[in-house]
Design an enzyme around this catalytic site. Structure first.
Site: not given
Ligand code: FAD
Length: 303
Positions: A89, A123-124, A153, A179, A182, A196, A222
């Site tokens: 970061k 990372d962003m 993002q 990468r 969201k 969403k 996820h």
């Molecule tokens: C490898 C990786 C690197 C990332 N790097 C960055 C970055 O550099 N900058 C940035 O702004 N964001 C980053 N993120 C975070 C990303 O932007 C999202 O905020 C985060 O991944 C949640 O979004 P989602 O796509 O999983 O969807 P969501 O709709 O948030 O989650 C989908 C489902 O996943 C499960 N879930 C999600 N989070 C959790 C949790 N913490 N605990 C348990 N279950 C959960 C739930 O079942 C949820 O319904 C990163 C994420 C990942 C996976």
């Protein structure tokens, strides 16, 4: 509502209790903890991206400390033959205070990783960093082609145009590595999608453009719907395995993660560790109170 109240109470909760909430998502406080988690993931056929916790640094001595720690991390990973890359970061290296200092420090880390055949992803962070982090990426990409990547993002309205600019910058070399996620920060509605469905649509539009323009895609989510949508795009475009991977956060949706690995896809898990776990955890909770429900659920349900 309950999530917001818990977030308000954070400052009054003892650190040990916050650690109970947080430890599922953090490898540990020491480098050896991150090594051990990464080794376990590697034994399951999963790669890692290791991340030393600590953001928004304002003190030059601290910047030096983090740089040295990253160098130690890279050396330790190589000595242990771990299969991982590194995430950094830039605000940890003073991006918002002194861009030259930040560049010099991140450059040293990328140079070290590149000299050992390793890869570093920038990372962003929040939108005040977007242009600066893209500039840093372009500079380092020219110096260390194939050893550095960036994050974009899908919630930002500008992201598709940022990918297009990177493709133009690349001039057909096939070196851009993004990468796509969201986005975790709270951004104003003028610059970010809030709905969403809209974010998901944008994610898949961005991914589609990346795949059809020879950009390596690290698909970080996820969200089952997005993973299904990604499978469709990968199949439609007959993308080879060298041009994409899936990524997830440590401790999140391990069953879904396994289902992707079982399909034969590359999976990389983000492994954060370090003494600064407290700020990281509480900042994440404040930024996204919905995380509280995930954490509470995690206390009662495993997997
Ligand atoms: C490898 C990786 C690197 C990332 N790097 C960055 C970055 O550099 N900058 C940035 O702004 N964001 C980053 N993120 C975070 C990303 O932007 C999202 O905020 C985060 O991944 C949640 O979004 P989602 O796509 O999983 O969807 P969501 O709709 O948030 O989650 C989908 C489902 O996943 C499960 N879930 C999600 N989070 C959790 C949790 N913490 N605990 C348990 N279950 C959960 C739930 O079942 C949820 O319904 C990163 C994420 C990942 C996976």
């Amino acid at each position: 509502m309950i999530n917001h109240w818990i977030v308000r109470l954070l400052d009054f909760l003892p650190r040990n209790l916050v650690w109970v909430f947080s430890k599922r998502y953090i490898a540990g406080k020491e480098l050896k903890d991150a090594v051990s988690v990464t080794r376990k993931l590697n034994n399951q056929g999963i790669k890692a991206t290791m991340d030393l916790l600590g953001e928004f640094q304002t003190r030059a001595e601290k910047v030096q400390y983090y740089k040295d720690e990253y160098i130690r991390l890279i050396e330790t990973s190589v000595e242990n033959s771990l299969d991982n890359s590194f995430s950094v970061k830039p605000t940890m290296f003073g991006l918002l205070l002194d861009e030259n200092m930040c560049y010099a420090n991140v450059r040293e880390i990328v140079a070290k990783a590149a000299s050992l055949g390793r890869f570093v992803r920038i990372d962003m962070e929040d939108s005040q960093c977007t242009d600066r982090e893209l500039d840093l990426y372009r500079k380092l990409l020219n110096e260390f082609p194939g050893h550095v990547g960036i994050v974009l993002q899908a919630y930002l309205k500008r992201t598709l145009s940022d990918i297009k600019n990177l493709v133009e910058f690349d001039k057909g070399r096939g070196l851009i590595n993004v990468r796509i996620c969201k986005g975790i920060y709270n951004e104003p509605a003028e610059m970010a999608f809030k709905d969403k469905e809209e974010i998901n649509l944008n994610f898949l539009i961005d991914l589609d453009f990346m795949l059809s323009n020879n950009v390596f895609a690290a698909i970080a989510t996820h969200d089952r719907k997005l993973i299904q949508g990604s499978y469709v795009k990968l199949k439609e475009q007959k993308v080879s395995h060298e041009k994409f991977e899936f990524q997830m956060l440590y401790g999140v949706t391990p069953e879904l993660r396994k289902s992707i690995v079982d399909r034969g896809h590359t999976m990389r898990v983000y492994v954060p560790y370090g003494k600064d776990w407290y700020n990281y955890s509480t900042r994440r909770l404040r930024e996204n109170p919905k995380m509280v429900s995930h954490i509470i659920k995690a206390l009662f349900f495993r997997g």
